[in-house]
Design a protein around this motif. Structure first.
Motif, short mmCIF file in Angstrom:
data_model
loop_
_atom_site.label_atom_id
_atom_site.label_comp_id
_atom_site.label_asym_id
_atom_site.label_seq_id
_atom_site.Cartn_x
_atom_site.Cartn_y
_atom_site.Cartn_z
N UNK A 38 0.84 -1.20 0.00
CA UNK A 38 0.00 0.00 0.00
C UNK A 38 0.87 1.25 0.00
N UNK A 39 0.48 2.24 -0.79
CA UNK A 39 1.18 3.52 -0.77
C UNK A 39 0.19 4.62 -1.11
N UNK A 40 0.42 5.81 -0.56
CA UNK A 40 -0.38 6.97 -0.90
C UNK A 40 -1.71 7.09 -0.18
N UNK A 41 -2.02 6.17 0.70
CA UNK A 41 -3.26 6.22 1.48
C UNK A 41 -3.12 5.32 2.69
N UNK A 42 -4.09 5.40 3.59
CA UNK A 42 -4.08 4.53 4.76
C UNK A 42 -4.41 3.10 4.35
N UNK A 43 -3.64 2.11 4.83
CA UNK A 43 -3.96 0.72 4.52
C UNK A 43 -5.31 0.32 5.09
N UNK A 44 -6.02 -0.53 4.35
CA UNK A 44 -7.32 -1.02 4.81
C UNK A 44 -7.14 -2.45 5.34
N UNK A 45 -7.53 -2.66 6.58
CA UNK A 45 -7.39 -3.97 7.22
C UNK A 45 -8.70 -4.33 7.90
N UNK A 46 -9.16 -5.55 7.69
CA UNK A 46 -10.37 -5.99 8.36
C UNK A 46 -10.05 -7.13 9.31
N UNK A 47 -10.69 -7.10 10.46
CA UNK A 47 -10.49 -8.08 11.53
C UNK A 47 -11.64 -9.06 11.51
N UNK A 48 -11.32 -10.35 11.48
CA UNK A 48 -12.34 -11.40 11.57
C UNK A 48 -12.11 -12.17 12.86
N UNK A 49 -13.05 -12.04 13.78
CA UNK A 49 -12.91 -12.64 15.11
C UNK A 49 -13.82 -13.82 15.35
N UNK A 50 -14.19 -14.54 14.28
CA UNK A 50 -15.12 -15.67 14.41
C UNK A 50 -14.65 -16.69 15.44
N UNK A 51 -13.35 -16.97 15.47
CA UNK A 51 -12.82 -18.01 16.37
C UNK A 51 -13.03 -17.66 17.83
N UNK A 52 -13.20 -16.38 18.14
CA UNK A 52 -13.49 -15.95 19.51
C UNK A 52 -14.92 -15.52 19.71
N UNK A 53 -15.81 -15.93 18.81
CA UNK A 53 -17.22 -15.59 18.94
C UNK A 53 -17.52 -14.13 18.62
#
Length: 250
Positions: A38-53
């Motif tokens: 990624x360059x020139x903008x804020x990175x986009x990250x998504x969190x998947x917490x299914x394993x912890x409900x």
């Protein structure tokens, strides 16, 4: 801006105790973002917490850590229903998918019920970097050792199989892990198996292991394979890989 090839960073780490908040991102999560290019903008990250409900507490911790890191973060929840209408479109908009730890057996069942396994494969093939810790590492492989069923570790051999290997997490910190991985490999329940000490990650380009990285000095990664023994039974042989030490987050 997708990675230039399907990329997975499978880890036994990623977090550190925070100074301003409870949890901050350590070097492994930052490295996942670097792999996305990624360059020139804020990175986009998504969190998947299914394993912890889909713990809302962990969602909050992750969002706060992402804010401090300068990342644009979201959380993809499946409990009690998906929190976005088009999950595949959501995944394809990300630079990095980070899967948190917990029960890999429950994670796999819920993902398959919602078709998220296929969506994640398509995101991976499109260049979204897939990453995660513990169950969020094991899920990408063929299987490994899990405490999903209780305190005594048991095998799981029906993980997603994006990567054609077994996986061992927390290899140096939980005493049942190494013996069970060796038994699964020698018994043929797993083929070649890639393992990480706490704080270590493995980077895959497509399905090829290209490097090991660490946020903690002195930790290791390992490849465990079956070799013919003196009798008819195979034995597990372990090879240590020295990871490259990542720079601490700024």
């Amino acid at each position: 801006m997708p990675a230039d090839q399907p990329t997975i960073l499978a880890t036994s780490g990623g977090y550190q105790r925070g100074k301003r908040v409870d949890v901050e991102f350590n070097s492994l999560i930052h490295h996942a973002v670097e792999l996305a290019g990624v360059s020139g903008r804020a990175p986009r990250i998504t969190h998947i917490g299914t394993a912890g409900g889909d713990s809302r507490e962990w969602n909050f911790r992750f969002t706060e850590a992402a804010r401090l890191a300068g990342f644009e973060s979201t959380c993809l929840n499946l409990f009690t229903m998906p929190n976005v209408e088009d999950m595949e479109a959501h995944l394809l908009e990300q630079d990095v998918v980070w899967v948190n730890g917990g029960s890999v057996v429950n994670l796999l069942a819920v993902w398959r019920a919602h078709g998220l396994d296929g969506m994640l494969r398509r995101a991976w093939e499109s260049g979204v970097v897939l990453s995660g810790v513990s169950a969020g590492s094991l899920c990408w492989f063929q299987g490994g050792a899990t405490d999903s069923f209780g305190p005594e570790l048991r095998p799981v051999t029906d993980a997603l199989g994006f990567l054609p290997y077994g996986n061992g997490v927390h290899y140096d910190s939980e005493e049942q892990r190494r013996p069970l991985i060796h038994k699964m490999v020698s018994d043929g329940q797993l083929g070649e198996t890639h393992c990480t000490d706490d704080g270590v990650g493995l980077v895959y380009a497509g399905t090829r292991l290209v490097k090991a990285v660490s946020e903690v000095p002195g930790k290791g990664a390992y490849i465990v394979q079956a070799r013919a023994g003196e009798s008819v039974d195979a034995v597990a042989v372990e090879e240590r890989i020295e990871p490259r030490l990542l720079d601490a987050p700024a």
